[in-house]
Design a protein around this motif. Structure first.
Motif, PDB file in Angstrom:
ATOM      1  N   TYR A  42      -5.897  -4.604 -11.458  1.00 20.95           N
ATOM      2  CA  TYR A  42      -5.790  -4.098 -13.285  1.00 20.95           C
ATOM      3  C   TYR A  42      -4.636  -2.729 -12.305  1.00 20.95           C
ATOM      4  CZ  TYR A  42     -10.399  -4.890 -15.420  1.00 20.95           C
ATOM      5  OH  TYR A  42     -10.821  -5.451 -15.943  1.00 20.95           O
ATOM      6  N   MET A  43      -4.998  -2.980 -10.916  1.00 19.58           N
ATOM      7  CA  MET A  43      -3.739  -2.202 -10.327  1.00 19.58           C
ATOM      8  C   MET A  43      -2.174  -2.648 -10.870  1.00 19.58           C
ATOM      9  SD  MET A  43      -4.699  -0.891  -6.964  1.00 19.58           S
ATOM     10  CE  MET A  43      -6.162   0.179  -7.048  1.00 19.58           C
ATOM     11  N   GLN A  44      -1.886  -4.363 -10.923  1.00 17.66           N
ATOM     12  CA  GLN A  44      -0.633  -4.873 -10.653  1.00 17.66           C
ATOM     13  C   GLN A  44      -0.390  -5.098 -11.882  1.00 17.66           C
ATOM     14  OE1 GLN A  44       1.335  -5.544  -8.471  1.00 17.66           O
ATOM     15  NE2 GLN A  44       2.956  -6.771 -10.082  1.00 17.66           N
ATOM     16  N   ALA A  45      -1.451  -5.024 -12.658  1.00 16.90           N
ATOM     17  CA  ALA A  45      -1.181  -5.083 -14.429  1.00 16.90           C
ATOM     18  C   ALA A  45      -0.833  -4.153 -15.700  1.00 16.90           C
ATOM     19  CB  ALA A  45      -2.486  -5.734 -15.361  1.00 16.90           C
ATOM     20  N   THR A  46      -1.786  -3.006 -14.140  1.00 18.83           N
ATOM     21  CA  THR A  46      -1.406  -1.827 -14.859  1.00 18.83           C
ATOM     22  C   THR A  46       0.033  -1.397 -14.521  1.00 18.83           C
ATOM     23  OG1 THR A  46      -3.295  -0.980 -14.458  1.00 18.83           O
ATOM     24  CG2 THR A  46      -1.790   0.527 -15.196  1.00 18.83           C
ATOM     25  N   ALA A  47       0.796  -1.464 -13.366  1.00 11.36           N
ATOM     26  CA  ALA A  47       1.959  -0.975 -12.334  1.00 11.36           C
ATOM     27  C   ALA A  47       3.069  -2.303 -13.496  1.00 11.36           C
ATOM     28  CB  ALA A  47       1.807  -1.534 -11.847  1.00 11.36           C
ATOM     29  N   GLN A  48       2.975  -3.128 -13.738  1.00 16.13           N
ATOM     30  CA  GLN A  48       4.211  -4.028 -14.440  1.00 16.13           C
ATOM     31  C   GLN A  48       4.436  -3.766 -16.083  1.00 16.13           C
ATOM     32  OE1 GLN A  48       2.543  -8.111 -12.586  1.00 16.13           O
ATOM     33  NE2 GLN A  48       3.424  -8.422 -14.687  1.00 16.13           N
ATOM     34  N   ASP A  88       5.041   4.099  -5.130  1.00 10.83           N
ATOM     35  CA  ASP A  88       4.567   4.340  -3.663  1.00 10.83           C
ATOM     36  C   ASP A  88       4.036   3.433  -4.232  1.00 10.83           C
ATOM     37  OD1 ASP A  88       6.256   5.927  -3.359  1.00 10.83           O
ATOM     38  OD2 ASP A  88       5.290   7.955  -4.025  1.00 10.83           O
ATOM     39  N   ARG A  89       2.996   2.545  -4.873  1.00  7.77           N
ATOM     40  CA  ARG A  89       2.317   2.209  -5.223  1.00  7.77           C
ATOM     41  C   ARG A  89       0.891   2.493  -5.169  1.00  7.77           C
ATOM     42  NH1 ARG A  89       4.610  -1.011  -8.898  1.00  7.77           N
ATOM     43  NH2 ARG A  89       3.898  -3.318  -8.913  1.00  7.77           N
ATOM     44  N   ALA A  90       0.732   3.930  -4.707  1.00  4.35           N
ATOM     45  CA  ALA A  90      -0.276   4.580  -3.775  1.00  4.35           C
ATOM     46  C   ALA A  90      -1.683   4.117  -5.177  1.00  4.35           C
ATOM     47  CB  ALA A  90      -0.417   5.935  -4.653  1.00  4.35           C
ATOM     48  N   VAL A  91      -2.940   3.793  -4.334  1.00  2.29           N
ATOM     49  CA  VAL A  91      -3.890   3.667  -5.313  1.00  2.29           C
ATOM     50  C   VAL A  91      -4.487   4.474  -5.445  1.00  2.29           C
ATOM     51  CG1 VAL A  91      -3.782   1.231  -3.775  1.00  2.29           C
ATOM     52  CG2 VAL A  91      -4.855   3.032  -2.675  1.00  2.29           C
ATOM     53  N   TRP A  92      -4.398   5.541  -4.599  1.00  3.67           N
ATOM     54  CA  TRP A  92      -5.628   6.577  -5.520  1.00  3.67           C
ATOM     55  C   TRP A  92      -5.058   7.043  -6.442  1.00  3.67           C
ATOM     56  CZ3 TRP A  92      -2.999  11.312  -7.174  1.00  3.67           C
ATOM     57  CH2 TRP A  92      -2.084  11.635  -6.717  1.00  3.67           C
ATOM     58  N   PHE A 482       0.472  -6.611  -5.329  1.00  9.09           N
ATOM     59  CA  PHE A 482       0.121  -5.488  -5.906  1.00  9.09           C
ATOM     60  C   PHE A 482       0.776  -4.820  -4.955  1.00  9.09           C
ATOM     61  CE2 PHE A 482      -1.621  -1.054  -4.987  1.00  9.09           C
ATOM     62  CZ  PHE A 482      -0.944  -0.499  -6.480  1.00  9.09           C
ATOM     63  N   LEU A 483       0.695  -4.632  -3.670  1.00  9.28           N
ATOM     64  CA  LEU A 483       1.244  -4.109  -2.586  1.00  9.28           C
ATOM     65  C   LEU A 483       2.751  -4.501  -2.114  1.00  9.28           C
ATOM     66  CD1 LEU A 483      -1.327  -4.000   0.023  1.00  9.28           C
ATOM     67  CD2 LEU A 483      -0.352  -1.928  -1.275  1.00  9.28           C
ATOM     68  N   MET A 484       3.079  -5.473  -2.664  1.00  5.51           N
ATOM     69  CA  MET A 484       4.478  -6.460  -2.796  1.00  5.51           C
ATOM     70  C   MET A 484       5.379  -5.807  -3.918  1.00  5.51           C
ATOM     71  SD  MET A 484       5.149  -7.806   0.100  1.00  5.51           S
ATOM     72  CE  MET A 484       6.759  -8.777   0.031  1.00  5.51           C
ATOM     73  N   HIS A 485       4.810  -5.230  -4.424  1.00  4.67           N
ATOM     74  CA  HIS A 485       4.973  -4.502  -5.950  1.00  4.67           C
ATOM     75  C   HIS A 485       5.299  -6.418  -7.385  1.00  4.67           C
ATOM     76  CE1 HIS A 485       7.103  -0.691  -5.217  1.00  4.67           C
ATOM     77  NE2 HIS A 485       6.552  -1.472  -4.186  1.00  4.67           N
ATOM     78  N   GLY A 486       5.208  -6.765  -6.493  1.00  5.86           N
ATOM     79  CA  GLY A 486       5.320  -8.283  -7.398  1.00  5.86           C
ATOM     80  C   GLY A 486       5.998  -9.383  -7.014  1.00  5.86           C
ATOM     81  N   HIS A 487       6.404  -8.529  -5.629  1.00  6.04           N
ATOM     82  CA  HIS A 487       7.794  -9.748  -5.298  1.00  6.04           C
ATOM     83  C   HIS A 487       6.963 -10.806  -4.723  1.00  6.04           C
ATOM     84  CE1 HIS A 487      10.329  -7.216  -7.850  1.00  6.04           C
ATOM     85  NE2 HIS A 487      10.405  -6.355  -6.935  1.00  6.04           N
ATOM     86  N   VAL A 488       6.452 -11.598  -4.470  1.00 10.19           N
ATOM     87  CA  VAL A 488       5.561 -12.863  -3.480  1.00 10.19           C
ATOM     88  C   VAL A 488       5.067 -13.764  -4.913  1.00 10.19           C
ATOM     89  CG1 VAL A 488       3.454 -11.532  -3.905  1.00 10.19           C
ATOM     90  CG2 VAL A 488       3.648 -13.363  -1.425  1.00 10.19           C
ATOM     91  N   LYS A 489       5.260 -14.902  -4.452  1.00 11.18           N
ATOM     92  CA  LYS A 489       5.181 -16.215  -5.118  1.00 11.18           C
ATOM     93  C   LYS A 489       3.869 -17.019  -4.025  1.00 11.18           C
ATOM     94  CE  LYS A 489       6.862 -20.485  -6.672  1.00 11.18           C
ATOM     95  NZ  LYS A 489       8.232 -21.423  -7.324  1.00 11.18           N
ATOM     96  N   PHE A 490       2.909 -17.120  -4.358  1.00  6.67           N
ATOM     97  CA  PHE A 490       1.832 -18.064  -4.446  1.00  6.67           C
ATOM     98  C   PHE A 490       1.962 -19.925  -4.134  1.00  6.67           C
ATOM     99  CE2 PHE A 490      -1.001 -14.039  -5.208  1.00  6.67           C
ATOM    100  CZ  PHE A 490      -0.274 -14.100  -3.658  1.00  6.67           C
ATOM    101  N   ASP A 491       2.464 -20.430  -3.001  1.00  9.30           N
ATOM    102  CA  ASP A 491       2.978 -21.936  -3.807  1.00  9.30           C
ATOM    103  C   ASP A 491       1.921 -22.667  -2.265  1.00  9.30           C
ATOM    104  OD1 ASP A 491       3.062 -24.101  -4.198  1.00  9.30           O
ATOM    105  OD2 ASP A 491       5.370 -23.081  -4.360  1.00  9.30           O
ATOM    106  N   ASN A 492       2.095 -24.063  -2.060  1.00 12.28           N
ATOM    107  CA  ASN A 492       1.541 -24.600  -0.966  1.00 12.28           C
ATOM    108  C   ASN A 492       2.681 -24.643   0.458  1.00 12.28           C
ATOM    109  OD1 ASN A 492       3.143 -26.410  -1.049  1.00 12.28           O
ATOM    110  ND2 ASN A 492       2.193 -27.036  -2.619  1.00 12.28           N
ATOM    111  N   SER A 493       2.064 -25.193   1.605  1.00  9.96           N
ATOM    112  CA  SER A 493       2.434 -25.178   2.828  1.00  9.96           C
ATOM    113  C   SER A 493       4.332 -25.920   2.919  1.00  9.96           C
ATOM    114  CB  SER A 493       1.900 -25.080   3.817  1.00  9.96           C
ATOM    115  OG  SER A 493       2.177 -26.466   4.438  1.00  9.96           O
ATOM    116  N   LYS A 494       4.352 -26.951   1.936  1.00 12.85           N
ATOM    117  CA  LYS A 494       5.436 -27.676   2.139  1.00 12.85           C
ATOM    118  C   LYS A 494       6.776 -27.071   0.915  1.00 12.85           C
ATOM    119  CE  LYS A 494       6.663 -32.544   0.230  1.00 12.85           C
ATOM    120  NZ  LYS A 494       6.624 -33.689  -0.341  1.00 12.85           N
ATOM    121  N   ASN A 495       5.554 -26.771   0.081  1.00 11.70           N
ATOM    122  CA  ASN A 495       7.062 -25.554  -0.956  1.00 11.70           C
ATOM    123  C   ASN A 495       7.203 -24.544   0.021  1.00 11.70           C
ATOM    124  OD1 ASN A 495       6.609 -28.387  -2.767  1.00 11.70           O
ATOM    125  ND2 ASN A 495       5.150 -26.553  -4.102  1.00 11.70           N
TER     126      ASN A 495
END
Length: 557
Positions: A42-48, A88-92, A482-495
């Motif tokens: 919810y937080m990340q979708a709201t931030a976007q 700031d990505r302040a959770v409160w 969320f804490l990375m401001h969306g700037h992270v990609k999830f992939d396997n270790s080979k990639n």
């Protein structure tokens, strides 16, 4: 069940109760990181939404989030925008709507109890709701359920006003009908058709029980539904056009109807689940609710009790029968349970209505034993969890146990002496100490479970370029996004290794011990040597696994 006049004294006490509920929900609101997995989505979708200025098409990174309408995202976006905390990505800030909704729900429940029974019954009903485990948990999270609870309460409150008007043979103002249909419309904007189960289920069930539906005209059904649809239809048309109908396929077809036949996301459970978890979810009120059942049964023919039963039973039955089950699905029923429990505690006089037969008393007091065990477990939960996860116990965890244990014993003694109202007050006081200690002093210090903030800090310390590419192969929780401001990609270790080979100067990879073999083999194939910048070790409570994650890059500063 004689009702007292609502005096200025009552409303002063009501304000004090609301303020107390507000204060009780504050600890941990800013210090506890996002709870995986729903809250950070919810937080990340709201931030976007705020970053892109697209308030129609809700998205999580590059994927559409077609689970429910945009209502909750709008509310969270408004809170974040007004507080200026987006960078700031302040959770409160994202948790403000839940705080406001749960605080208002406490006051509204107390007000309803005063109308239905007595001012004292209303106040203790509000206190029982405010101190329940599920309310304290949901009220701290930036999810949809607190706001949905408030929408349900507003609909039920307007229905109660209608019933009171009927009992006094006076006309129902049009504003009451507007409140009812507006609450349903807002509920539709929050979670779709779910609001209709209690919202329409209560009046229709009550009309069926009474075999009299003439009073339903007071809700002005002829045009009320237009008000309801006017709130939700504009957005529905807009999202239908933007998504080419895909939103309705996902939200209604898969998310709503899909939960009925089979358990989604490993949340399937047989009927009886909600009854089983009630002892914890409504603690410390759960035993008193069970003990109040004879009171409820003895007064089942009064319109006040029939109204509460028609609120509770249809909703509870529906969510016991559907395959997907989570404790918060029946949260909209908890105010009704608090109301009849508060009435029993305040309106029973000196003689408490215990079950008449022997087996009924055995079952109730066995339940009471389990209830006491739950309370004692909560009292020492901070000690146990801290020792297991951190290997050390903070002073606050010990203070929780020392402060709450005596109150639980006093509560048990009061039950034995049949001083039930006093027993409930002792139990609620114990709950206040437990929640304050856990959310203020224990949970924020469990660094081993807060992997996302620690990984974010590690990455921030070693950013190679303004547009550094980050790939995580061993940790893929939404809180990290969320804490990375969306700037992270999830992939396997080979990639992840291939990314470092193609982006040597501005690439970082997060790889756990379990994936290092594959990671190193891929690096060897590309003849790449990497540098380890640091490691983060901890427990991923979403998967139940201990992780040891290293941050790797090809070049150093």
């Amino acid at each position: 069940m004689l009702k007292s006049k609502l005096t200025r004294t009552f409303f002063n006490r009501l304000l004090f109760l609301v303020f107390s509920a507000f204060l009780l929900l504050l600890p941990g609101r800013a210090s506890i990181p996002p709870f995986d997995r729903d809250e950070p989505r919810y937080m990340q979708a709201t931030a976007q939404m705020l970053e892109t200025r697209n308030f129609i098409d809700v998205r999580f990174q590059d994927k559409p989030r077609y689970l429910q309408p945009a209502g909750i995202y709008w509310l969270e976006a408004a809170a974040v925008a007004l507080t200026g905390t987006l960078p700031d990505r302040a959770v409160w800030a994202y948790r403000i709507p839940s705080l406001v909704a749960m605080t208002a729900a406490t006051g509204l429940t107390a007000w309803m109890g005063a109308i239905l029974f007595t001012p004292a019954a209303g106040l203790i009903s509000g206190a029982l709701l405010a101190t329940s485990v599920l309310v304290e948990a949901e009220g701290r999270m930036a999810t949809i359920d607190s706001m949905l609870l408030l929408a349900v309460l507003l609909a039920e409150f307007s229905l109660l006003l209608v019933l009171e008007d009927r009992s006094k043979d006076r006309e129902t103002p049009i504003v009451t009908s507007l409140l009812f249909w507006s609450a349903l419309g807002c509920g539709l904007m929050l979670k779709g058709p779910v609001i209709l189960i209690p919202g329409l289920g209560t009046p229709l069930c009550l009309a069926l029980v009474e075999k009299n539906g003439a009073w339903l005209q007071r809700l002005r059904f002829r045009w009320g539904w237009v008000v309801m649809l006017a709130i939700v239809l504009p957005w529905c048309v807009a999202i239908g056009m933007v998504s080419h109908g895909e939103f309705f396929q996902h939200s209604v077809g898969r998310n709503f109807l899909g939960k009925i036949g089979q358990g989604q996301e490993a949340h399937g459970a047989p009927p009886g689940f909600h009854l089983l978890v009630f002892i914890l979810a409504f603690w410390p009120g759960s035993f008193f609710a069970a003990a109040a059942l004879p009171f409820l049964w003895a007064r089942r023919k009064s319109w006040q009790i029939q109204y509460l039963l028609c609120w509770m039973i249809p909703h509870w039955v529906v969510f016991e029968l559907i395959a997907t089950k989570l404790p918060h699905y029946v949260l909209p029923i908890y105010p009704a349970i608090a109301l009849f429990t508060g009435a029993a505690l305040c309106c029973s006089g000196d003689k408490w209505n215990w079950p008449q037969n022997k087996w009924g008393r055995i079952v109730l007091f066995s339940y009471g034993g389990l209830y006491l065990a739950v309370g004692m477990t909560l009292s020492v939960a901070g000690i146990i969890i801290s020792e297991i996860v951190q290997g050390s116990v903070p002073a606050e965890a010990w203070l929780i146990a020392v402060g709450s244990f005596p109150l639980l014993i006093l509560s048990a003694q009061a039950v034995i002496k049949m001083h039930m109202k006093r027993a409930a007050i002792y139990a609620m006081s114990s709950a206040v100490l437990i929640y304050t200690g856990l959310f203020l002093g224990v949970i924020p210090r469990l660094q081993a479970i807060w992997l996302s903030p620690r990984l974010t800090t590690l990455v921030d310390q070693h950013l190679l370029c303004p547009d550094t590419e980050v790939v995580s192969s061993s940790f893929s929780e939404p809180s990290f996004v969320f804490l990375m401001h969306g700037h992270v990609k999830f992939d396997n270790s080979k990639n992840a290794a291939l990314m470092l080979a193609s982006n040597k100067s501005c690439g970082l990879a997060l790889v756990g011990r379990r994936d290092e073999k594959t990671f190193n083999e891929a690096l060897l194939e590309k003849s790449i040597q990497v540098i380890e910048y640091g490691r983060v070790k901890g427990f991923n409570y979403s998967t139940g696994k201990w992780l040891d994650i290293g941050l790797y890059g090809v070049s150093s500063r």
